[in-house]
Design a protein around this motif. Structure first.
Motif, short mmCIF file in Angstrom:
data_model
loop_
_atom_site.label_atom_id
_atom_site.label_comp_id
_atom_site.label_asym_id
_atom_site.label_seq_id
_atom_site.Cartn_x
_atom_site.Cartn_y
_atom_site.Cartn_z
N ALA A 1 -27.54 20.93 40.42
CA ALA A 1 -26.12 21.05 40.75
C ALA A 1 -25.88 20.77 42.23
CB ALA A 1 -25.61 22.44 40.38
N GLY A 2 -26.77 21.25 43.10
CA GLY A 2 -26.64 20.98 44.53
C GLY A 2 -26.78 19.50 44.84
N ASP A 3 -27.75 18.84 44.18
CA ASP A 3 -27.91 17.40 44.37
C ASP A 3 -26.65 16.65 43.95
OD1 ASP A 3 -30.50 17.87 45.25
OD2 ASP A 3 -31.44 17.23 43.36
N LEU A 4 -26.08 17.04 42.83
CA LEU A 4 -24.86 16.39 42.34
C LEU A 4 -23.68 16.62 43.29
CD1 LEU A 4 -25.23 17.28 38.56
CD2 LEU A 4 -25.37 14.98 39.56
N ALA A 5 -23.56 17.84 43.80
CA ALA A 5 -22.46 18.15 44.72
C ALA A 5 -22.61 17.35 46.01
CB ALA A 5 -22.44 19.65 45.03
N ARG A 6 -23.83 17.29 46.55
CA ARG A 6 -24.05 16.55 47.79
C ARG A 6 -23.81 15.05 47.59
NH1 ARG A 6 -27.02 20.97 48.52
NH2 ARG A 6 -28.88 20.38 47.38
N ALA A 7 -24.18 14.53 46.43
CA ALA A 7 -23.92 13.12 46.14
C ALA A 7 -22.42 12.84 46.08
CB ALA A 7 -24.59 12.72 44.82
N ALA A 8 -21.66 13.78 45.51
CA ALA A 8 -20.21 13.62 45.44
C ALA A 8 -19.57 13.66 46.83
CB ALA A 8 -19.60 14.70 44.54
N LEU A 9 -20.18 14.41 47.74
CA LEU A 9 -19.64 14.55 49.10
C LEU A 9 -20.06 13.41 50.03
CD1 LEU A 9 -20.25 18.36 49.57
CD2 LEU A 9 -18.03 17.22 49.26
N ALA A 10 -21.03 12.62 49.61
CA ALA A 10 -21.52 11.52 50.46
C ALA A 10 -20.36 10.60 50.82
CB ALA A 10 -22.61 10.74 49.73
N GLY A 11 -20.30 10.23 52.08
CA GLY A 11 -19.25 9.33 52.54
C GLY A 11 -17.95 10.02 52.91
N THR A 12 -17.93 11.34 52.82
CA THR A 12 -16.75 12.10 53.23
C THR A 12 -17.08 12.91 54.48
OG1 THR A 12 -17.20 14.15 52.04
CG2 THR A 12 -16.16 12.38 50.78
N GLN A 13 -16.09 13.47 55.09
CA GLN A 13 -16.35 14.30 56.27
C GLN A 13 -17.07 15.58 55.89
OE1 GLN A 13 -12.22 14.80 57.40
NE2 GLN A 13 -12.46 17.02 57.35
N TRP A 14 -17.14 15.89 54.60
CA TRP A 14 -17.84 17.08 54.15
C TRP A 14 -19.30 16.79 53.79
CZ3 TRP A 14 -12.70 16.25 52.71
CH2 TRP A 14 -11.80 17.17 53.24
N ALA A 15 -19.77 15.58 54.02
CA ALA A 15 -21.15 15.21 53.68
C ALA A 15 -22.18 16.08 54.41
CB ALA A 15 -21.39 13.73 53.97
N VAL A 16 -21.85 16.57 55.58
CA VAL A 16 -22.79 17.38 56.36
C VAL A 16 -22.51 18.88 56.27
CG1 VAL A 16 -23.30 15.52 57.97
CG2 VAL A 16 -21.43 17.09 58.47
N VAL A 17 -21.49 19.24 55.52
CA VAL A 17 -21.11 20.63 55.38
C VAL A 17 -22.01 21.30 54.34
CG1 VAL A 17 -19.22 22.13 54.57
CG2 VAL A 17 -18.72 20.19 56.06
N PRO A 18 -22.45 22.53 54.57
CA PRO A 18 -23.27 23.22 53.58
C PRO A 18 -22.54 23.38 52.24
CG PRO A 18 -23.25 24.44 55.64
CD PRO A 18 -22.22 23.35 55.77
N VAL A 19 -23.31 23.30 51.16
CA VAL A 19 -22.79 23.54 49.81
C VAL A 19 -23.36 24.87 49.34
CG1 VAL A 19 -22.77 22.74 47.42
CG2 VAL A 19 -22.61 21.08 49.29
N ARG A 20 -22.47 25.78 48.97
CA ARG A 20 -22.90 27.08 48.45
C ARG A 20 -22.60 27.10 46.95
NH1 ARG A 20 -19.83 31.84 50.88
NH2 ARG A 20 -21.20 31.42 52.65
N LEU A 21 -23.64 27.32 46.16
CA LEU A 21 -23.48 27.46 44.72
C LEU A 21 -23.57 28.94 44.38
CD1 LEU A 21 -25.84 24.56 43.64
CD2 LEU A 21 -23.36 24.49 43.85
N VAL A 22 -22.53 29.44 43.72
CA VAL A 22 -22.47 30.86 43.37
C VAL A 22 -22.50 30.99 41.86
CG1 VAL A 22 -21.07 32.96 43.51
CG2 VAL A 22 -21.07 31.33 45.42
N VAL A 23 -23.55 31.59 41.34
CA VAL A 23 -23.59 31.88 39.91
C VAL A 23 -22.85 33.20 39.73
CG1 VAL A 23 -25.03 32.33 37.89
CG2 VAL A 23 -25.74 30.64 39.59
N ALA A 24 -21.62 33.09 39.29
CA ALA A 24 -20.75 34.25 39.19
C ALA A 24 -20.88 34.96 37.84
CB ALA A 24 -19.29 33.83 39.41
N ALA A 25 -21.50 34.27 36.87
CA ALA A 25 -21.66 34.87 35.55
C ALA A 25 -22.84 34.23 34.83
CB ALA A 25 -20.39 34.70 34.72
N LEU A 26 -23.47 35.02 33.99
CA LEU A 26 -24.51 34.52 33.10
C LEU A 26 -23.97 34.59 31.68
CD1 LEU A 26 -27.72 36.26 34.46
CD2 LEU A 26 -27.19 33.83 34.55
#
Length: 118
Positions: A85-110
């Motif tokens: 999921a992190g890889d997918l999120a970072r790929a989606a952010l590539a080329g934007t100003q958020w490309a270098v911003v940390p991505v936090r994944l929160v598992v809020a429920a199981l």
């Protein structure tokens, strides 16, 4: 340029395109939603969906210093699911100003299905 927009390469290299935070939020949400074993955490109440502008509005937050994605895990173990999921999120952010911003994944429920094979 406003902090609500991000320059990205447009098709054909004709120059930078501009994405709003909501467009970036949608890109990240759609990318992460494709990760097997995870789904976006969406509110149960329709009023919350309407106020947030849809499911993605509640599951993904985009700020200048953090992109946060709230998830439901349907399988275990979590580390490989979150890595994907992190890889997918970072790929989606590539080329934007958020490309270098940390991505936090929160598992809020199981989901109950996470424990079915255990």
């Amino acid at each position: 340029m406003s902090s609500d927009v991000a320059p990205v390469s447009s098709p054909g290299g004709a120059g930078p395109a501009v994405l709003s935070r909501s467009e970036v939020r949608d890109l990240v949400a759609h990318a992460v939603a494709s990760a097997a074993g995870l789904s976006l955490l969406v509110p149960l109440r329709k009023e919350a969906l309407r106020l947030a502008g849809g499911d993605e509005g509640m599951a993904v937050s985009v700020s200048e210093d953090l992109v946060e994605v709230r998830l439901v895990a349907h399988r275990l173990p979590l580390p490989p699911l979150l890595e994907r999921a992190g890889d997918l999120a970072r790929a989606a952010l590539a080329g934007t100003q958020w490309a270098v911003v940390p991505v936090r994944l929160v598992v809020a429920a199981l989901a109950r299905s996470a424990f079915d094979d255990r």
